[in-house]
Design a protein around this motif. Structure first.
Motif, PDB file in Angstrom:
ATOM      1  N   UNK A 251       0.941  -1.145   0.026  1.00  0.00           N
ATOM      2  CA  UNK A 251       0.030  -0.106  -0.024  1.00  0.00           C
ATOM      3  C   UNK A 251       0.886   1.149   0.018  1.00  0.00           C
ATOM      4  N   UNK A 252       0.743   2.088  -1.158  1.00  0.00           N
ATOM      5  CA  UNK A 252       1.767   3.147  -1.214  1.00  0.00           C
ATOM      6  C   UNK A 252       0.867   4.486  -0.505  1.00  0.00           C
ATOM      7  N   UNK A 253       1.838   5.235   0.472  1.00  0.00           N
ATOM      8  CA  UNK A 253       1.157   6.316   1.282  1.00  0.00           C
ATOM      9  C   UNK A 253       2.268   7.373   0.897  1.00  0.00           C
ATOM     10  N   UNK A 295       7.190   9.044  -1.069  1.00  0.00           N
ATOM     11  CA  UNK A 295       6.259   7.784  -0.857  1.00  0.00           C
ATOM     12  C   UNK A 295       6.913   6.845  -0.326  1.00  0.00           C
ATOM     13  N   UNK A 296       6.126   6.092   0.816  1.00  0.00           N
ATOM     14  CA  UNK A 296       6.476   5.135   1.281  1.00  0.00           C
ATOM     15  C   UNK A 296       5.459   3.864   0.954  1.00  0.00           C
ATOM     16  N   UNK A 297       6.207   2.911   1.242  1.00  0.00           N
ATOM     17  CA  UNK A 297       5.371   1.298   0.712  1.00  0.00           C
ATOM     18  C   UNK A 297       4.935   0.708   2.143  1.00  0.00           C
ATOM     19  N   UNK A 303      -6.517   0.903   9.298  1.00  0.00           N
ATOM     20  CA  UNK A 303      -7.726   1.615   9.403  1.00  0.00           C
ATOM     21  C   UNK A 303      -8.040   2.929   9.348  1.00  0.00           C
ATOM     22  N   UNK A 304      -6.757   3.651   9.786  1.00  0.00           N
ATOM     23  CA  UNK A 304      -6.635   5.036   9.516  1.00  0.00           C
ATOM     24  C   UNK A 304      -6.311   5.591   8.280  1.00  0.00           C
ATOM     25  N   UNK A 305      -6.245   4.652   7.189  1.00  0.00           N
ATOM     26  CA  UNK A 305      -5.851   4.917   5.868  1.00  0.00           C
ATOM     27  C   UNK A 305      -4.315   5.309   5.922  1.00  0.00           C
ATOM     28  N   UNK A 306      -3.714   4.740   6.807  1.00  0.00           N
ATOM     29  CA  UNK A 306      -2.173   5.016   6.768  1.00  0.00           C
ATOM     30  C   UNK A 306      -1.667   6.231   7.400  1.00  0.00           C
ATOM     31  N   UNK A 308      -1.122   7.175  10.520  1.00  0.00           N
ATOM     32  CA  UNK A 308       0.008   7.063  11.785  1.00  0.00           C
ATOM     33  C   UNK A 308       1.194   6.523  11.149  1.00  0.00           C
ATOM     34  N   UNK A 309       1.064   5.554  10.019  1.00  0.00           N
ATOM     35  CA  UNK A 309       2.284   4.952   9.528  1.00  0.00           C
ATOM     36  C   UNK A 309       3.120   6.023   8.565  1.00  0.00           C
ATOM     37  N   UNK A 310       2.481   7.053   8.190  1.00  0.00           N
ATOM     38  CA  UNK A 310       3.010   8.308   7.306  1.00  0.00           C
ATOM     39  C   UNK A 310       3.642   9.087   8.514  1.00  0.00           C
ATOM     40  N   UNK A 311       3.196   9.486   9.366  1.00  0.00           N
ATOM     41  CA  UNK A 311       3.439  10.060  10.554  1.00  0.00           C
ATOM     42  C   UNK A 311       4.855   9.614  10.975  1.00  0.00           C
TER      43      UNK A 311
END
Length: 548
Positions: A251-253, A295-297, A303-306, A308-311
């Motif tokens: 999933x790309x963010x 962009x990260x993968x 559930x929060x559409x990424x 927290x991962x992006x942050x």
């Protein structure tokens, strides 16, 4: 015709090992099947971070029967000869052998052994445990109390032939008919009946089996997000393949970093984000400059559409880029001239001295080569002197892949001419068949000097490449010399330029007279020698030096 499905499920396999491991799995299994006489129509191997899978199609139900014939002695041969034949052929009585008539040589005995075929499942149950135990991982580990070695702890083995489980055991791990999905989104095991069902069920359990398909998913999503942001993706095939090897459900963010970091060279930012977080860089298509976005993968659908991962990635990227900016600001304060003396503290090779000594050879050689490639001799010597200085910079210590690139930036920062700065960046080129060749005169002189010195010095100490090993990349250096000469249309007698850098390397060998012979060969034209004779004299001189 039947289908064999095999899955070896483990903890995460390093991305760099997956493609080779999938190929090895296919090679070992198919070789075992062919050795057993089992023909097949197709074989395909797959790898994800947690599994190696293989499907072999078109297998028969059993191996074909074998008929082996062993020719024995003639009828009426001595008893000892007959007994030896019976032992070798496994016969209890000589009467069990057939008698064959030969019009020229007379009658002789023939032992015929017929072996019935074996069920394919039985053969597979022997092949798989053996290959698991001897699988050629570059690095493997043991875990628990077992003796099995695998790249990471092996959890389960799925093995089906024609939809039915093939039973065997490897170090306490029994084969079965179940597979597992994504570690977080679908961790429960599920039953499998064949490859089509396996692939479909994996996708339902959030695992994309094909690495190529995962790479396409990442590329499409990345391009779509970049376009939405009005930016362009900085394409990187190696990074794309690595991310495909790190994810089962990519999933790309998108993320961003502070614009203040854009003062740091783009190559540094791109390398820092790639090396530490496996992130793709973005650029402004209008200006071509790097944008403060990346962009990260991720390996799951959050559930929060990424968010927290992006942050989290943004926090790490901020820290990494802060380090890079610190290195950049520290390094740019010092001219490359101040770094050159530190090269005397780096050993190039125990038999060839330090990097500083090598740089002094490069200066002499680049100066001699300069007129032959249309370069200014002083600029070529200056570029050769500074070419390796960035090796002792803080930035290159952190990111070795930026050697040469950072030297160019530091040279320009302190007022070096563009020709010298470009030569520092380009003197390692070409690094491979897909890399560009230096075309600027000063760059050509330094690049040729670097590669010729490398070739001659390692040959001088006997460190030559073999059929399987080339630890000092001498083949690449030789091909680089050839490409620089051919693609730039240079006419150059190389033997004349092997002497000076070689002089330092062979000083302890007490063969200075040979060096003088090579240097003197250039003056023989004045005495009536033609180019062919001079080349032969130079060749013979070098052979004398290289002779043990």
């Amino acid at each position: 015709m039947g289908e064999l499905l095999l899955e070896l499920f483990s903890e995460e396999i390093p991305a760099r090992m997956q493609a080779r491991a999938a190929g090895d799995l296919e090679r070992l299994v198919t070789a075992g099947l062919e050795e057993a006489g089992l023909a097949f129509t197709a074989a395909r191997a797959f790898a994800t971070p947690r599994r190696l899978a293989l499907v072999v199609e078109g297998l028969p139900e059993a191996s074909p029967p074998k008929r082996e014939e062993r020719r024995g002695p003639r009828v009426g041969a001595p008893k000892k000869a007959l007994e030896g034949f019976m032992r070798a052929a496994g016969l209890a009585r000589i009467e069990d052998a057939e008698i064959v008539s030969d019009p020229r040589k007379g009658d002789y005995y023939l032992a015929v052994t017929e072996t019935p075929g074996r069920p394919t499942g039985e053969i597979v149950a022997e092949i798989v445990p053996d290959l698991v135990r001897r699988f050629p991982w570059p690095k493997a580990m043991r875990w628990g109390a077992g003796r099995l070695k695998w790249v990471r702890p092996l959890h389960s083995i799925l093995c089906l032939f024609d939809g039915k489980p093939v039973a065997f055991e490897v170090d306490g791990i029994a084969s079965g008919a179940e597979a597992r999905g994504h570690r977080f989104m679908a961790p429960d095991p599920f039953a499998v009946s064949g490859f089509a069902d396996y692939r479909k069920a994996l996708k339902a359990h959030k695992v994309v089996l094909s690495g190529e398909e995962r790479a396409r998913m990442i590329a499409r999503s990345a391009a779509r997000i970049a376009e939405k942001e009005g930016l362009a993706l900085v394409e990187d095939e190696a990074l794309l393949a690595e991310n495909a090897g790190l994810t089962e459900w990519p999933v790309v963010l998108a993320g961003r970093f502070d614009e203040a970091f854009l003062d740091v060279p783009a190559e540094v930012l791109t390398t820092a984000m790639k090396a530490h977080q496996k992130c793709f860089s973005l650029r402004d298509p209008k200006t071509g400059r790097l944008a403060n976005r990346f962009l990260m993968v991720a390996n799951l659908q959050a559930k929060d559409r990424g968010r927290a991962i992006a942050a989290g990635n943004e926090r790490v990227i901020r820290a990494r880029l802060s380090d890079a900016k610190f290195f950049w600001e520290n390094d740019r304060r010092r001219p490359l001239d101040e770094l050159v003396p530190k090269l005397d503290g780096i050993v190039f090779h125990e038999k060839l001295g330090t990097v500083g000594e090598r740089v002094r050879r490069l200066e002499v050689l680049a100066r001699a080569l300069a007129p032959r490639v249309g370069a200014d001799a002083e600029q070529a010597a200056r570029a050769a002197r500074l070419a390796k200085a960035d090796l002792v910079s803080e930035m290159v210590y952190e990111f070795p892949e930026l050697q040469g690139i950072m030297g160019r930036y530091y040279a320009l920062e302190h007022g070096e001419p563009a020709a010298i700065a470009d030569a520092i960046a380009e003197h390692y080129s070409p690094k491979g068949p897909g890399d560009t060749v230096p075309t600027a005169p000063v760059s050509m002189a330094v690049a040729l000097a670097d590669k010729l010195d490398q070739l001659v010095c390692f040959w001088a100490i006997g460190e030559t490449p073999t059929g399987s090993k080339d630890p000092y990349a001498l083949r690449r250096a030789a091909l680089g010399v050839i490409r620089i000469i051919l693609e730039n249309g240079i006419r150059l007698r190389l033997f004349a330029f092997l002497a000076r850098p070689f002089a330092e390397a062979v000083r302890a060998m007490e063969r200075q007279e040979i060096i003088e012979r090579i240097l003197a060969a250039e003056q023989l034209a004045e005495h009536g020698f033609d180019a062919r004779e001079i080349a032969e004299i130079e060749r013979q001189a070098v052979e004398d030096v290289l002779r043990p």
